[in-house]
Design an enzyme around this catalytic site. Structure first.
Site, short mmCIF file in Angstrom:
data_model
loop_
_atom_site.label_atom_id
_atom_site.label_comp_id
_atom_site.label_asym_id
_atom_site.label_seq_id
_atom_site.Cartn_x
_atom_site.Cartn_y
_atom_site.Cartn_z
N LYS A 101 0.96 -1.16 -0.12
CA LYS A 101 -0.11 0.04 -0.04
C LYS A 101 1.00 1.31 -0.07
O LYS A 101 1.62 1.43 0.95
CB LYS A 101 -0.84 -0.07 1.22
CG LYS A 101 -1.83 1.43 1.34
CD LYS A 101 -2.46 1.31 2.51
CE LYS A 101 -3.09 2.58 3.05
NZ LYS A 101 -3.85 2.91 4.38
N GLY A 162 -8.16 8.76 10.11
CA GLY A 162 -8.52 8.86 11.88
C GLY A 162 -9.61 9.88 12.14
O GLY A 162 -9.83 9.83 13.40
N ALA A 188 -9.59 5.34 4.75
CA ALA A 188 -9.41 6.32 5.73
C ALA A 188 -10.64 7.29 5.86
O ALA A 188 -11.44 7.45 5.02
CB ALA A 188 -8.39 7.58 5.12
N GLY A 189 -10.90 7.45 7.17
CA GLY A 189 -12.02 8.31 7.45
C GLY A 189 -13.41 7.80 7.74
O GLY A 189 -14.40 8.32 8.30
N THR A 211 -8.71 2.56 12.45
CA THR A 211 -9.04 3.36 13.86
C THR A 211 -10.39 3.01 14.36
O THR A 211 -10.54 2.71 15.72
CB THR A 211 -9.09 4.92 13.29
OG1 THR A 211 -7.83 5.30 13.01
CG2 THR A 211 -9.28 5.71 14.89
#
Lengths: 262, 66
Positions: A101, A162, A188-189, A211
């Site tokens: 990645k 995050g 992400a997010g 996360t």
């Protein structure tokens, strides 16, 4: 009815039944990583490479990742293409495969990926024989360039890493889903299963969560909840549900009312 | 003699092999990848790699990450 078996995620010719990629950062207990992999059925797991901490002697994360799971090595910590390429080669030397990645971040406030350096790294790593999955800010031209240099997927961010803000880049990701031929993995997010389901309903091929699972009070239950949402969102996408309408549309027939007179 | 391990300056009393340094520094050497002066050294070459004055060693391993 769409069978789960016939709906595989294919990355670089490799078939996966799960569309849930799990990140392994921030877990309070490393043993939870293994339990989360089991509870969610994830088949691709990300790890990062760091200097050995000579003083702390931290336990190695690989102990908690079953052998049948595909390892995706993150180049996090790289600030430019050159560093990402170096990390990828170090990772390959470890014998953990060649799935990378690409994450190049040179912005400490928003932690946004550097798309330009990411393309450069992707081009080099494909030449060097790696399977590359680049993490980028969603942009059609960048995605096209990544595909042109041989990337196996494009991984656009849903919102700041995050942040758990969900799919804030929705329209831009939709363009990638509609126009790009390699799998689109939203990364992400994503902070809640509903947000993961939203990405899948849009037609994303997979999502990567870290996360939200790792910091939950019960990460194993959280992982399972994401797995269910991802499956539900995928099924909804494949079912070909009608799009939202601006006006009301009755669910029951508008004929044959009891008071009607002919 | 002075060397650098993971960015930290260290003094060695006598020349040592990379294998010995990895053994002393890392609890789980089987997961470690080593670089000397920016070049990867495969684990089967650690025993015959003698570390010299001013060499910079990087020892890396896997951690949790997204």
């Amino acid at each position: 009815m769409i069978s789960k078996k016939s709906d595989s995620l294919i990355i670089a010719g490799k078939k996966f039944q799960s569309r849930f990629l799990l990140g392994t950062g921030k877990f309070r207990n490393k043993s939870d990583v293994k339990s989360c992999i089991n509870s969610s059925g994830t088949q691709i797991v990300t790890v990062a490479l760091r200097r050995v901490d000579v003083e702390r002697h931290e336990e190695n994360i690989l102990k908690y990742i079953p052998k049948n799971v595909t390892l995706l090595i993150n180049t996090s910590g790289a600030r430019n293409a050159k560093e990402a390429v170096r990390i990828a080669h170090l990772a390959k030397e470890s014998g953990c495969g060649n799935w990378i990645k690409i994450e190049v971040i040179n912005d400490s406030k928003y932690l946004l990926p550097d798309n330009f350096e990411t393309i450069k790294a992707a081009e080099q790593l494909v030449k060097d024989g790696f399977i590359v999955l680049p993490y980028v800010s969603p942009d059609l031209n960048v995605a096209r360039e990544l595909v042109k240099v041989g990337s196996s997927t494009v991984m656009p961010l849903g919102s700041l890493i995050g942040s758990r803000q969900g799919i804030r880049t929705k329209e831009l990701i939709q363009i990638l889903i509609d126009e790009i031929d390699v799998p689109i993995i939203v990364d992400a997010g994503i902070g809640a299963p509903s947000q993961a389901a939203e990405a899948m309903e849009m037609g994303a091929d997979a999502v990567l969560i870290n996360t939200a699972v790792a910091t939950a009070l019960d990460p194993v239950a959280a992982a399972k909840s994401f797995a269910l949402a991802i499956t539900a969102g995928r099924l909804a996408h494949l079912s070909g549900m009608a799009q939202r309408a601006a006006s009301a549309q009755a669910s029951s027939p508008l004929t044959g009312f009891l008071y009607e007179q002919s | 003699m002075k060397i650098t391990i993971n960015g930290k300056k260290t003094a060695l009393k006598s020349p040592q092999t990379l294998a010995a340094i990895v053994r002393q520094t890392c609890k789980e050497p089987q997961y470690v990848v080593a670089e000397v002066n920016g070049k990867i050294v495969k684990s089967n070459g650690w025993a015959k790699t003698v570390i010299r004055e001013n060499d910079a060693i990087e020892l890396v391993s896997f951690v949790g990450g997204g």
